[in-house]
Motif scaffolding. Structure first.
Motif, PDB file in Angstrom:
ATOM      1  N   PRO A  96      -4.500  -2.718  -6.200  1.00 29.94           N
ATOM      2  CA  PRO A  96      -3.866  -3.872  -5.552  1.00 29.94           C
ATOM      3  C   PRO A  96      -2.445  -3.595  -5.078  1.00 29.94           C
ATOM      4  O   PRO A  96      -1.889  -4.393  -4.323  1.00 29.94           O
ATOM      5  CB  PRO A  96      -3.870  -4.932  -6.648  1.00 29.94           C
ATOM      6  CG  PRO A  96      -3.787  -4.147  -7.915  1.00 29.94           C
ATOM      7  CD  PRO A  96      -4.530  -2.862  -7.660  1.00 29.94           C
ATOM      8  N   TYR A  97      -1.840  -2.489  -5.538  1.00 26.76           N
ATOM      9  CA  TYR A  97      -0.448  -2.213  -5.198  1.00 26.76           C
ATOM     10  C   TYR A  97      -0.324  -0.804  -4.644  1.00 26.76           C
ATOM     11  O   TYR A  97      -1.085   0.107  -4.999  1.00 26.76           O
ATOM     12  CB  TYR A  97       0.454  -2.349  -6.431  1.00 26.76           C
ATOM     13  CG  TYR A  97       0.330  -3.657  -7.160  1.00 26.76           C
ATOM     14  CD1 TYR A  97       0.804  -4.837  -6.595  1.00 26.76           C
ATOM     15  CD2 TYR A  97      -0.261  -3.724  -8.421  1.00 26.76           C
ATOM     16  CE1 TYR A  97       0.693  -6.049  -7.263  1.00 26.76           C
ATOM     17  CE2 TYR A  97      -0.378  -4.927  -9.097  1.00 26.76           C
ATOM     18  CZ  TYR A  97       0.098  -6.081  -8.514  1.00 26.76           C
ATOM     19  OH  TYR A  97      -0.015  -7.274  -9.184  1.00 26.76           O
ATOM     20  N   GLU A  98       0.674  -0.612  -3.797  1.00 28.97           N
ATOM     21  CA  GLU A  98       1.009   0.713  -3.309  1.00 28.97           C
ATOM     22  C   GLU A  98       1.942   1.393  -4.307  1.00 28.97           C
ATOM     23  O   GLU A  98       2.689   0.729  -5.023  1.00 28.97           O
ATOM     24  CB  GLU A  98       1.672   0.620  -1.937  1.00 28.97           C
ATOM     25  CG  GLU A  98       0.780   0.028  -0.854  1.00 28.97           C
ATOM     26  CD  GLU A  98       1.497  -0.072   0.481  1.00 28.97           C
ATOM     27  OE1 GLU A  98       2.694   0.304   0.531  1.00 28.97           O
ATOM     28  OE2 GLU A  98       0.873  -0.526   1.453  1.00 28.97           O
ATOM     29  N   SER A  99       1.916   2.705  -4.319  1.00 31.03           N
ATOM     30  CA  SER A  99       2.719   3.445  -5.303  1.00 31.03           C
ATOM     31  C   SER A  99       4.211   3.184  -5.110  1.00 31.03           C
ATOM     32  O   SER A  99       4.963   3.097  -6.087  1.00 31.03           O
ATOM     33  CB  SER A  99       2.425   4.946  -5.193  1.00 31.03           C
ATOM     34  OG  SER A  99       2.767   5.431  -3.895  1.00 31.03           O
ATOM     35  N   LYS A 100       4.656   3.013  -3.857  1.00 33.92           N
ATOM     36  CA  LYS A 100       6.076   2.734  -3.623  1.00 33.92           C
ATOM     37  C   LYS A 100       6.460   1.375  -4.184  1.00 33.92           C
ATOM     38  O   LYS A 100       7.559   1.205  -4.732  1.00 33.92           O
ATOM     39  CB  LYS A 100       6.382   2.799  -2.126  1.00 33.92           C
ATOM     40  CG  LYS A 100       6.268   4.201  -1.533  1.00 33.92           C
ATOM     41  CD  LYS A 100       6.648   4.198  -0.060  1.00 33.92           C
ATOM     42  CE  LYS A 100       6.564   5.610   0.520  1.00 33.92           C
ATOM     43  NZ  LYS A 100       6.915   5.641   1.968  1.00 33.92           N
ATOM     44  N   GLN A 101       5.559   0.394  -4.058  1.00 34.75           N
ATOM     45  CA  GLN A 101       5.826  -0.918  -4.643  1.00 34.75           C
ATOM     46  C   GLN A 101       5.923  -0.814  -6.160  1.00 34.75           C
ATOM     47  O   GLN A 101       6.845  -1.376  -6.780  1.00 34.75           O
ATOM     48  CB  GLN A 101       4.712  -1.891  -4.269  1.00 34.75           C
ATOM     49  CG  GLN A 101       4.686  -2.341  -2.833  1.00 34.75           C
ATOM     50  CD  GLN A 101       3.529  -3.290  -2.580  1.00 34.75           C
ATOM     51  OE1 GLN A 101       2.405  -3.060  -3.027  1.00 34.75           O
ATOM     52  NE2 GLN A 101       3.803  -4.371  -1.869  1.00 34.75           N
TER      53      GLN A 101
END
Length: 746
Positions: free
Chosen positions: A403-408
């Motif tokens: 559900p999330y990007e690694s940068k987030q």
């Protein structure tokens, strides 16, 4: 209190006896109805039904009395085995998270030896001089009193060894039909809080804490938990003694207090216990200059050793097997294995012989498309920075339906790490994260504006109606001006407004409310609930009398006495219901998800508001129709009053939610903090949901109701350099980011 337990035999006897009793009663009724026109009908029915009824009553009584007590060994053994299975399942999943593995996780075979005799200033519990992870269960069984301290540097695998011991004990117990079941329970010591300083009081609070954990997490009845703990069925495995007190202090009040409490005997012997702690901190706690009672007496301390190069290669082959290659290790790891053998004291060996760094390397390069050979070309500082930098991208890439990007994820984790760093500067914990306390560490000037806005919102709940009432009283020509009672009400509302503002601005720590309605099922909780409800009704009657008395002397506008009685009793019911429901509130000592404390508190607030708002709405609706309606149409007025209660109750409940939130304040601070921080992309809009995901991904862990970074060094890596205080810099200086031969907590 020694309660009885519904066994299979007692249930059958009670059910069968109750059925026969019911048949007997039906028999009597039928005969009495069908034989009323004859003189002998009732007699025949009584004669035929009495034996059946008597036998049924006797069997039902026997069934109820035959219930075994919960304290019997058979009942406790059943509870213990069920609890042990639950604990083993949960800890096996935790171990898989720590190792980044699936299936049956197998840690590297850590070795240990007893602490050097020159450093021991306490009585030991004997045991062998050396051991390993594979023999930890037999090693522990060889101790005389079962008191073990697991020591090691940060990241040496203390938690992994403790979990392996727990799982081995569980497997040995479940495989054998032993009557005496020992249930090891792993607990995070930093989550234990007490205001007591005396050893006996700390011991009491410590045992209550364990009982609360067994009830909150595993659903074990409190009386059963207490009996199992006092009789020695529970083996506490206490993780993180070194994290109870800050690193930058020379006084270790909390850690020394728990050690003194554990030295108190239970019966004739000390308590069986397993503790994990960093070596340096335990040496400080056991220094010869301190009182001997501060050390854990009659305990054996073992120190974990770094992995050897053959152990590292063997475990890499276990994680990445390929029978066609040398060492049964996949080709992409061949250069790493060769470098480790050729340079057993080199920078790569010093890094990967740390269990945590080995885990980082395995996690970062678990993809078949990755190239771990690049580790051989990095210098020491770059090597460690590289592993930490690639951890979050590797974890997010390895999860399905991400559900999330690694940068987030990294940005939000960095924001939370900075929150903890600022909290440490303010004297709060640098490891325990509580979502409802995030506002305290937002930094200036945001911290100030959050406090001002939250205080203003809290005060506005009374400020707005106070201003409206004042304007109406002084501008309405038909009202005749304010009376004494009006001045009293206005003054009270003004003081209440100032109180709400001052209460919010003082920013005192407010415990999260958790209303446990299941307490009504038990006699003590039910009696307290009804007692508080009765107090509220009595106070309402008193208010009604005072209102009628004040109306007679012109202190308030004159109105019918029935109005005072209706509103007084309704207000008393409202007051009593509020106190009665709040009496069901309890403190949570452990949770299953990071979002649970805030989410459960919000749900409890809504339940409380619905109950209070419903009673208030019903009171307004019913009282209005009782006063304005015809006295001889009581049933009609009551029905219409019930409908009006629904109409009034819904908006009143919503207003009550805001009122309770304004009074408790934390919800306002929490909402404003998330609004400001999420709008700046420093935190997610739903931080609870994000932390639940991070917990599942193995990036954070739970310590009671607090959330902690899974690895202390990952937290320090994510913290901005400008926020790292002396304590953090000290930790970094001894961490792999500055020296390769040490590593973070696992």
């Amino acid at each position: 209190m020694n309660k009885r337990y519904w066994s299979r035999r007692s249930r059958i006897l009670t059910t069968f006896g109750t059925f026969i009793l019911a048949v007997g009663l039906v028999w009597i009724t039928v005969w009495l109805l069908t034989k009323t026109d004859r003189n002998d009908g009732a007699g025949i029915a009584n004669v035929l039904a009495f034996p059946l009824t008597a036998i049924g009553t006797a069997i039902a009584v026997i069934g109820i009395r035959s219930r075994p007590y919960r304290s019997t060994p058979e009942i406790l053994a059943g509870h213990a085995r069920s609890l042990l299975r639950d604990v083993a399942t949960a800890e096996a999943r935790t171990l898989a998270q720590l190792l980044g593995d699936t299936g049956e996780p197998r840690p590297a075979n850590l070795s240990f030896n007893q602490q050097h005799a020159a450093l021991i200033t306490w009585r030991t519990d004997r045991g062998a001089q050396v051991g390993s992870l594979e023999t930890i269960h037999s090693y522990y069984e060889g101790l005389e009193r079962g008191r073990l301290v697991i020591l090691g540097q940060a990241g040496s695998g203390k938690t992994v060894l403790a979990i392996r011991l727990l799982l081995d004990i569980a497997a040995a117990t479940l495989d054998n039909s032993v009557e005496r079941v020992i249930v090891p329970i792993r607990l995070s010591l930093p989550a234990f809080m007490t205001k007591s300083t005396r050893a006996t009081e700390i011991r009491r609070d410590f045992e209550n804490w364990i009982v609360a954990h067994l009830f909150d997490v595993h659903g074990l009845p409190r009386d059963v938990s207490t009996k199992m703990l006092t009789d020695g069925w529970i083996l506490p495995i206490l993780d993180g003694l070194d994290e109870m007190d800050p690193d930058d202090t020379n006084t270790f009040q909390r850690a020394q207090g728990i050690l003194r409490a554990l030295n108190l005997p239970v019966g004739t012997t000390p308590t069986r216990v397993v503790i994990t702690c960093r070596t340096g901190r335990f040496e400080q706690l056991s220094a010869p200059t301190l009182d001997s009672s501060q050390s854990l007496q009659d305990a054996t301390a073992i120190v974990l050793l770094p992995l050897s190069v053959p152990q590292v290669i063997y475990w890499l082959a276990h994680r990445f097997p390929d029978a066609r290659q040398p060492d049964n290790l996949q080709r992409r790891w061949r250069r790493v294995a060769s470098t480790l053998r050729d340079h057993p004291n080199g920078r790569l060996a010093n890094c990967l012989t740390s269990p945590l760094h080995l885990y980082l390397a395995v996690t970062v390069y678990r993809s078949h498309n990755s190239s771990p050979s690049e580790l051989c070309d990095l210098d020491a500082p770059t090597l460690n920075q590289h592993l930490f930098a690639q951890l979050v991208p590797a974890i997010t890439a390895g999860l399905e339906d991400e559900p999330y990007e690694s940068k987030q994820v990294e940005r939000w984790l960095r924001g939370l790490a900075n929150h903890l760093a600022r909290a440490g500067r303010m004297g709060y914990s640098t490891t325990d994260l509580h979502l409802h306390e995030l506002w305290r560490s937002t930094g200036a000037p945001m911290n100030f504006w959050i406090r001002v806005i939250a205080s203003g919102l809290a005060a506005s709940f009374l400020a707005v109606p106070t201003a409206a009432a004042t304007i109406w009283l002084f501008t309405d020509k038909d009202s005749g001006g304010p009376l004494w009672g009006d001045w009293i009400v206005l003054t009270a509302m003004f003081i209440g407004t100032l109180f709400l503002f001052a209460n919010a601005y003082s920013a005192k720590s407010s415990p999260l409310i958790h209303i446990d309605f299941s307490r009504i099922k038990k006699r003590p909780g039910r009696r307290k609930f009804l007692r508080d409800l009765g107090i509220g009704l009595a106070s309402g009657t008193a208010v009604a009398i005072v209102g009628a008395f004040a109306a007679r002397f012109g202190w308030v506008p004159e109105r019918p006495v029935v109005s005072d009685i209706a509103f007084g009793v309704g207000g008393g019911l409202l007051f009593g219901m509020s106190i009665a429901i709040l009496s069901l509130s309890t403190a949570r000592h452990a949770v299953l998800r990071p979002s649970e404390p805030v989410a459960e508190s919000l749900r409890s607030t809504v339940r409380l508001a619905i109950a209070i708002g419903g009673v208030l709405g019903f009171t307004i609706g019913l009282s209005s129709f009782l006063i304005l309606g015809e006295p001889n149409r009581l049933l009609f007025n009551s029905i219409v009053g019930l409908l009006m209660a629904i109409i009034f109750g819904i908006p009143i409940s919503l207003i009550t939610v805001l009122a309770i939130g304004a009074f408790r304040c934390w919800s306002l601070f929490y909402g404003i903090t998330i609004l400001l921080q999420a709008s700046r992309r420093q935190l997610p809009w739903r931080p609870g949901r994000f932390l639940d995901w991070a917990y599942t991904a193995g990036l954070v862990r739970l310590a009671g109701t607090a959330t902690q970074f899974r690895h202390r060094e990952l937290q320090l890596y994510l913290t901005d350099a400008s926020l790292k205080d002396a304590e953090s810099n000290t930790a970094v200086a001894s961490s792999p980011l500055a020296a390769v031969n040490t590593s973070p907590e696992s």
